[in-house]
Scaffold this motif. Structure first.
Motif, PDB file in Angstrom:
ATOM      1  N   UNK A  89      34.360  33.244  53.099  1.00 41.84           N
ATOM      2  CA  UNK A  89      33.635  34.452  53.498  1.00 41.84           C
ATOM      3  C   UNK A  89      32.648  34.873  52.416  1.00 41.84           C
ATOM      4  N   UNK A  90      33.096  34.765  51.172  1.00 41.14           N
ATOM      5  CA  UNK A  90      32.281  35.301  50.077  1.00 41.14           C
ATOM      6  C   UNK A  90      32.641  34.564  48.800  1.00 41.14           C
ATOM      7  N   UNK A  91      31.636  34.351  47.979  1.00 40.99           N
ATOM      8  CA  UNK A  91      31.864  33.795  46.644  1.00 40.99           C
ATOM      9  C   UNK A  91      31.009  34.592  45.666  1.00 40.99           C
ATOM     10  N   UNK A  92      31.626  34.975  44.571  1.00 36.40           N
ATOM     11  CA  UNK A  92      30.914  35.756  43.555  1.00 36.40           C
ATOM     12  C   UNK A  92      31.181  35.129  42.196  1.00 36.40           C
ATOM     13  N   UNK A  93      30.117  34.863  41.469  1.00 36.23           N
ATOM     14  CA  UNK A  93      30.258  34.324  40.124  1.00 36.23           C
ATOM     15  C   UNK A  93      30.169  35.464  39.120  1.00 36.23           C
ATOM     16  N   UNK A  94      31.151  35.505  38.219  1.00 32.42           N
ATOM     17  CA  UNK A  94      31.184  36.543  37.200  1.00 32.42           C
ATOM     18  C   UNK A  94      31.545  35.919  35.849  1.00 32.42           C
ATOM     19  N   UNK A  95      31.245  36.639  34.784  1.00 35.15           N
ATOM     20  CA  UNK A  95      31.568  36.170  33.434  1.00 35.15           C
ATOM     21  C   UNK A  95      32.712  36.944  32.801  1.00 35.15           C
ATOM     22  N   UNK A  96      33.096  38.047  33.453  1.00 32.60           N
ATOM     23  CA  UNK A  96      34.176  38.880  32.925  1.00 32.60           C
ATOM     24  C   UNK A  96      35.078  39.332  34.051  1.00 32.60           C
ATOM     25  N   UNK A  97      36.371  39.288  33.760  1.00 32.43           N
ATOM     26  CA  UNK A  97      37.364  39.819  34.689  1.00 32.43           C
ATOM     27  C   UNK A  97      38.365  40.637  33.877  1.00 32.43           C
ATOM     28  N   UNK A  98      38.882  41.719  34.447  1.00 31.62           N
ATOM     29  CA  UNK A  98      39.856  42.531  33.719  1.00 31.62           C
ATOM     30  C   UNK A  98      41.077  41.709  33.304  1.00 31.62           C
ATOM     31  N   UNK A  99      41.436  41.796  32.044  1.00 32.09           N
ATOM     32  CA  UNK A  99      42.626  41.128  31.537  1.00 32.09           C
ATOM     33  C   UNK A  99      42.491  39.634  31.305  1.00 32.09           C
ATOM     34  N   UNK A 100      41.300  39.096  31.488  1.00 35.11           N
ATOM     35  CA  UNK A 100      41.082  37.653  31.295  1.00 35.11           C
ATOM     36  C   UNK A 100      40.005  37.445  30.236  1.00 35.11           C
ATOM     37  N   UNK A 101      40.035  36.302  29.564  1.00 33.64           N
ATOM     38  CA  UNK A 101      38.999  36.039  28.567  1.00 33.64           C
ATOM     39  C   UNK A 101      37.639  35.862  29.235  1.00 33.64           C
ATOM     40  N   UNK A 102      36.566  36.177  28.518  1.00 32.43           N
ATOM     41  CA  UNK A 102      35.231  35.956  29.053  1.00 32.43           C
ATOM     42  C   UNK A 102      35.052  34.473  29.340  1.00 32.43           C
ATOM     43  N   UNK A 103      34.312  34.175  30.384  1.00 30.60           N
ATOM     44  CA  UNK A 103      34.067  32.793  30.775  1.00 30.60           C
ATOM     45  C   UNK A 103      33.320  32.755  32.090  1.00 30.60           C
ATOM     46  N   UNK A 104      33.273  31.604  32.706  1.00 29.35           N
ATOM     47  CA  UNK A 104      32.624  31.434  34.008  1.00 29.35           C
ATOM     48  C   UNK A 104      33.698  31.416  35.090  1.00 29.35           C
ATOM     49  N   UNK A 105      33.608  32.393  35.986  1.00 23.56           N
ATOM     50  CA  UNK A 105      34.590  32.535  37.055  1.00 23.56           C
ATOM     51  C   UNK A 105      33.893  32.539  38.404  1.00 23.56           C
ATOM     52  N   UNK A 106      34.593  32.043  39.408  1.00 23.12           N
ATOM     53  CA  UNK A 106      34.152  32.140  40.794  1.00 23.12           C
ATOM     54  C   UNK A 106      35.273  32.819  41.564  1.00 23.12           C
ATOM     55  N   UNK A 107      34.973  33.997  42.100  1.00 23.15           N
ATOM     56  CA  UNK A 107      35.945  34.736  42.900  1.00 23.15           C
ATOM     57  C   UNK A 107      35.575  34.495  44.361  1.00 23.15           C
ATOM     58  N   UNK A 108      36.484  33.847  45.087  1.00 25.69           N
ATOM     59  CA  UNK A 108      36.207  33.440  46.463  1.00 25.69           C
ATOM     60  C   UNK A 108      37.160  34.128  47.425  1.00 25.69           C
ATOM     61  N   UNK A 109      36.604  34.623  48.523  1.00 25.94           N
ATOM     62  CA  UNK A 109      37.413  35.195  49.600  1.00 25.94           C
ATOM     63  C   UNK A 109      37.341  34.251  50.789  1.00 25.94           C
ATOM     64  N   UNK A 110      38.508  33.883  51.291  1.00 30.86           N
ATOM     65  CA  UNK A 110      38.605  33.039  52.468  1.00 30.86           C
ATOM     66  C   UNK A 110      39.222  33.841  53.605  1.00 30.86           C
ATOM     67  N   UNK A 111      38.638  33.725  54.789  1.00 37.62           N
ATOM     68  CA  UNK A 111      39.250  34.277  56.004  1.00 37.62           C
ATOM     69  C   UNK A 111      40.192  33.195  56.493  1.00 37.62           C
ATOM     70  N   UNK A 112      41.481  33.513  56.517  1.00 40.35           N
ATOM     71  CA  UNK A 112      42.496  32.505  56.799  1.00 40.35           C
ATOM     72  C   UNK A 112      43.439  32.968  57.892  1.00 40.35           C
ATOM     73  N   UNK A 113      43.746  32.038  58.789  1.00 43.18           N
ATOM     74  CA  UNK A 113      44.762  32.269  59.811  1.00 43.18           C
ATOM     75  C   UNK A 113      45.914  31.306  59.564  1.00 43.18           C
ATOM     76  N   UNK A 114      47.121  31.864  59.559  1.00 42.40           N
ATOM     77  CA  UNK A 114      48.336  31.071  59.458  1.00 42.40           C
ATOM     78  C   UNK A 114      49.081  31.197  60.776  1.00 42.40           C
ATOM     79  N   UNK A 115      50.053  30.352  61.004  1.00 41.52           N
ATOM     80  CA  UNK A 115      50.846  30.422  62.237  1.00 41.52           C
ATOM     81  C   UNK A 115      51.457  31.804  62.438  1.00 41.52           C
ATOM     82  N   UNK A 116      51.992  32.370  61.368  1.00 40.70           N
ATOM     83  CA  UNK A 116      52.720  33.634  61.479  1.00 40.70           C
ATOM     84  C   UNK A 116      51.925  34.858  61.025  1.00 40.70           C
TER      85      UNK A 116
END
Length: 142
Positions: A89-116
């Motif tokens: 659904x969405x991908x966002x590249x960031x260099x900082x995340x709370x509680x994590x060391x600085x670096x290159x990150x990709x935060x991805x949201x997937x729309x997912x359906x499971x059986x249950x």
């Protein structure tokens, strides 16, 4: 006046060409990130929880013990059943995340359906390791 118009047209063409090159290289980077995330998620989908932990980033493995990871997925992911569908659904590249060391990150949201559980959102965070490989740094199902 003609020269100014020609120069302007050349500049517009150059800007359009360079922006499409940038967009193309961005989409290649995103494809790598999404591809890596999907491969990792398929390990989880198949119940290979220990393998998913082993293939996660150094940061992830340092933050979560393998036993804890496996127990969490046994309690949260297994009851959802088999994967039915998953779309980015969405991908966002960031260099900082709370509680994590600085670096290159990709935060991805997937729309997912499971059986249950239909209409889930999986948020998967991947980080670029020192060896240049994207690896899992976080996972959340909503």
């Amino acid at each position: 006046m003609k020269i100014v118009c020609i120069v302007m047209m050349v500049m517009v063409l150059f800007c359009c060409a360079s922006s499409s090159v940038c967009a193309e290289s961005e989409s290649k980077a995103e494809k790598k990130q999404v591809s890596a995330a999907k491969a990792w998620l398929y390990l989880i989908d198949g119940g290979s929880y220990s393998d998913s932990w082993k293939q996660a980033s150094v940061y992830f493995r340092g933050a979560v013990a393998e036993r804890s990871w496996v127990a969490s997925l046994e309690g949260v992911r297994r009851p959802l059943g088999k994967l039915v569908s998953r779309e980015i659904e969405k991908i966002e590249e960031v260099n900082r995340l709370p509680g994590a060391p600085d670096g290159s990150y990709a935060v991805m949201n997937f729309k997912t359906d499971f059986e249950q559980k239909k209409s889930s959102t999986e948020t998967v965070t991947f980080m670029l390791e020192k060896d240049g490989i994207w690896k899992a740094a976080g996972y959340f199902i909503k």
